[in-house]
Design a protein around this motif. Structure first.
Motif, mmCIF file in Angstrom:
data_model
loop_
_atom_site.group_PDB
_atom_site.id
_atom_site.type_symbol
_atom_site.label_atom_id
_atom_site.label_comp_id
_atom_site.label_asym_id
_atom_site.label_seq_id
_atom_site.Cartn_x
_atom_site.Cartn_y
_atom_site.Cartn_z
ATOM 1 N N PRO A 10 70.979 80.704 -11.173
ATOM 2 C CA PRO A 10 71.298 79.388 -11.725
ATOM 3 C C PRO A 10 71.585 79.388 -13.224
ATOM 4 O O PRO A 10 72.323 78.539 -13.707
ATOM 5 N N SER A 11 71.045 80.343 -13.959
ATOM 6 C CA SER A 11 71.284 80.365 -15.401
ATOM 7 C C SER A 11 72.695 80.856 -15.748
ATOM 8 O O SER A 11 73.135 80.715 -16.891
ATOM 9 N N HIS A 12 73.399 81.436 -14.750
ATOM 10 C CA HIS A 12 74.774 81.876 -14.958
ATOM 11 C C HIS A 12 75.722 81.213 -13.969
ATOM 12 O O HIS A 12 76.774 81.771 -13.636
ATOM 13 N N SER A 13 75.341 80.027 -13.493
ATOM 14 C CA SER A 13 76.152 79.290 -12.512
ATOM 15 C C SER A 13 76.225 77.825 -12.932
ATOM 16 O O SER A 13 75.379 77.350 -13.687
ATOM 17 N N SER A 14 77.235 77.122 -12.421
ATOM 18 C CA SER A 14 77.353 75.697 -12.735
ATOM 19 C C SER A 14 78.044 74.959 -11.591
ATOM 20 O O SER A 14 78.851 75.524 -10.855
ATOM 21 N N VAL A 15 77.677 73.676 -11.463
ATOM 22 C CA VAL A 15 78.300 72.769 -10.504
ATOM 23 C C VAL A 15 78.766 71.558 -11.306
ATOM 24 O O VAL A 15 77.956 70.741 -11.756
ATOM 25 N N ASP A 16 80.062 71.466 -11.539
ATOM 26 C CA ASP A 16 80.635 70.416 -12.372
ATOM 27 C C ASP A 16 81.572 69.531 -11.559
ATOM 28 O O ASP A 16 82.101 69.947 -10.525
ATOM 29 N N PHE A 17 81.779 68.309 -12.057
ATOM 30 C CA PHE A 17 82.706 67.386 -11.404
ATOM 31 C C PHE A 17 83.396 66.529 -12.453
ATOM 32 O O PHE A 17 82.935 66.427 -13.593
ATOM 33 N N SER A 18 84.505 65.938 -12.055
ATOM 34 C CA SER A 18 85.185 64.968 -12.915
ATOM 35 C C SER A 18 85.775 63.879 -12.038
ATOM 36 O O SER A 18 86.125 64.105 -10.872
ATOM 37 N N ASN A 32 72.313 69.803 -12.532
ATOM 38 C CA ASN A 32 71.491 70.840 -13.148
ATOM 39 C C ASN A 32 70.601 71.593 -12.173
ATOM 40 O O ASN A 32 70.060 72.631 -12.518
ATOM 41 N N SER A 33 70.430 71.073 -10.954
ATOM 42 C CA SER A 33 69.545 71.733 -9.991
ATOM 43 C C SER A 33 70.269 71.917 -8.658
ATOM 44 O O SER A 33 70.659 70.941 -8.010
ATOM 45 N N PHE A 34 70.454 73.179 -8.285
ATOM 46 C CA PHE A 34 71.160 73.510 -7.053
ATOM 47 C C PHE A 34 70.709 74.881 -6.582
ATOM 48 O O PHE A 34 70.114 75.643 -7.344
ATOM 49 N N ILE A 54 72.443 70.722 -3.422
ATOM 50 C CA ILE A 54 72.429 70.168 -4.775
ATOM 51 C C ILE A 54 71.460 68.992 -4.797
ATOM 52 O O ILE A 54 71.524 68.122 -3.937
ATOM 53 N N GLU A 55 70.567 68.970 -5.791
ATOM 54 C CA GLU A 55 69.689 67.823 -5.977
ATOM 55 C C GLU A 55 70.489 66.746 -6.704
ATOM 56 O O GLU A 55 70.819 66.907 -7.881
ATOM 57 N N THR A 56 70.807 65.649 -5.999
ATOM 58 C CA THR A 56 71.652 64.607 -6.583
ATOM 59 C C THR A 56 70.998 63.949 -7.796
ATOM 60 O O THR A 56 71.692 63.479 -8.694
ATOM 61 N N GLY A 57 69.666 63.950 -7.851
ATOM 62 C CA GLY A 57 68.970 63.368 -8.996
ATOM 63 C C GLY A 57 69.104 64.188 -10.261
ATOM 64 O O GLY A 57 68.714 63.741 -11.345
ATOM 65 N N SER A 58 69.678 65.386 -10.164
ATOM 66 C CA SER A 58 69.850 66.248 -11.339
ATOM 67 C C SER A 58 71.200 66.017 -12.021
ATOM 68 O O SER A 58 71.593 66.789 -12.893
ATOM 69 N N VAL A 59 71.884 64.932 -11.649
ATOM 70 C CA VAL A 59 73.193 64.631 -12.232
ATOM 71 C C VAL A 59 73.047 64.397 -13.739
ATOM 72 O O VAL A 59 72.079 63.794 -14.203
ATOM 73 N N GLU A 79 66.754 58.067 -3.847
ATOM 74 C CA GLU A 79 65.479 57.782 -3.181
ATOM 75 C C GLU A 79 65.549 58.096 -1.685
ATOM 76 O O GLU A 79 64.609 58.621 -1.107
ATOM 77 N N ASN A 80 66.670 57.794 -1.051
ATOM 78 C CA ASN A 80 66.841 58.045 0.378
ATOM 79 C C ASN A 80 67.613 59.319 0.698
ATOM 80 O O ASN A 80 67.529 59.833 1.813
ATOM 81 N N HIS A 81 68.388 59.809 -0.264
ATOM 82 C CA HIS A 81 69.239 60.987 -0.040
ATOM 83 C C HIS A 81 69.158 61.905 -1.256
ATOM 84 O O HIS A 81 70.086 61.961 -2.063
ATOM 85 N N PRO A 82 68.046 62.642 -1.393
ATOM 86 C CA PRO A 82 67.840 63.448 -2.600
ATOM 87 C C PRO A 82 68.733 64.684 -2.720
ATOM 88 O O PRO A 82 68.836 65.253 -3.798
ATOM 89 N N ASN A 83 69.388 65.089 -1.618
ATOM 90 C CA ASN A 83 70.208 66.298 -1.658
ATOM 91 C C ASN A 83 71.588 66.076 -1.055
ATOM 92 O O ASN A 83 71.757 65.270 -0.148
ATOM 93 N N MET A 84 72.526 66.815 -1.582
ATOM 94 C CA MET A 84 73.851 66.934 -0.989
ATOM 95 C C MET A 84 73.929 68.382 -0.527
ATOM 96 O O MET A 84 73.479 69.284 -1.243
ATOM 97 N N THR A 85 74.444 68.622 0.682
ATOM 98 C CA THR A 85 74.469 69.983 1.215
ATOM 99 C C THR A 85 75.865 70.351 1.709
ATOM 100 O O THR A 85 76.673 69.480 2.057
ATOM 101 N N PHE A 86 76.116 71.643 1.741
ATOM 102 C CA PHE A 86 77.368 72.185 2.277
ATOM 103 C C PHE A 86 77.025 73.420 3.090
ATOM 104 O O PHE A 86 76.272 74.285 2.622
ATOM 105 N N LYS A 87 77.555 73.494 4.304
ATOM 106 C CA LYS A 87 77.380 74.684 5.148
ATOM 107 C C LYS A 87 78.758 75.116 5.631
ATOM 108 O O LYS A 87 79.467 74.366 6.313
ATOM 109 N N ALA A 88 79.153 76.336 5.258
ATOM 110 C CA ALA A 88 80.467 76.859 5.649
ATOM 111 C C ALA A 88 80.539 77.036 7.157
ATOM 112 O O ALA A 88 79.607 77.531 7.784
ATOM 113 N N THR A 89 81.665 76.616 7.736
ATOM 114 C CA THR A 89 81.893 76.769 9.179
ATOM 115 C C THR A 89 83.103 77.647 9.477
ATOM 116 O O THR A 89 83.225 78.173 10.575
#
Length: 177
Positions: A10-18, A32-34, A54-59, A79-89
């Motif tokens: 995590p110290s050499h990774s990032s999840v960014d959006f625009s 910041n937390s994934f 990804i912890e959505t509260g870490s935005v 509060e109801n959805h603390p994480n966003m997830t992705f699973k490759a198919t």
């Protein structure tokens, strides 16, 4: 080469959006937390097992007020959805080191299939002898597909927040023992 387990650094990774703001500019943010579970042969990702959380509260958009609004029920509903997830198919090679990674993205309790363009950036040993691999990924999703529909009309026409969200991941992983 066979599939091996890789631990996200995590110290050499990032999840960014625009996302477009007021139809005239882009606002950027990061999470910041994934974490990720990766089992892969970096030279051929077509057989990889990839799961991302990804912890959505870490935005973090560098605005406490905006971040507070994003974690509220208007957007991420942390509060109801603390994480966003992705699973490759499905992973399809498109060029040397280039892949389309399709999977199930779950955000705010809604699961949709999304595809990200992934590039294998390289592999090598750090000064301490640890095997590292780098990847980048880009994609675009429509926030309204996931129930993130809050908006405000502008006096000049249009809306305050665009629907398309551009995602950019920079990932470094270490070969797990």
């Amino acid at each position: 080469m066979t599939k091996t387990k890789w631990a996200l650094d995590p110290s050499h990774s990032s999840v960014d959006f625009s996302v477009r703001h007021m139809m005239i500019a882009n606002v950027k943010g990061t999470f910041n937390s994934f974490n990720a579970t990766i089992e892969a042969d970096p030279a051929d990702l077509t057989t990889a097992n990839i799961e991302f959380s990804i912890e959505t509260g870490s935005v973090d958009t560098r605005s406490k007020d905006r971040d507070g609004h994003l974690v509220s029920a208007d957007f991420f509903d942390v509060e109801n959805h603390p994480n966003m997830t992705f699973k490759a198919t499905n992973i399809e090679k498109t060029d040397e080191g280039e892949y389309n990674v399709t999977g199930d993205l779950t955000l705010r309790g809604v699961t949709k299939q999304e595809t990200f363009a992934v590039t294998f950036e390289g592999q090598g040993k750090d000064p301490w002898g640890n095997e590292k691999a780098g990847f980048s990924a880009q994609g675009t999703l429509n926030r309204s597909d996931y129930g993130l529909v809050w908006n405000a009309a502008l006096e000049t026409g249009g809306v305050l927040v665009g629907d398309k969200v551009k995602i950019n991941l920079q990932i470094q992983a270490a070969k797990a023992e």
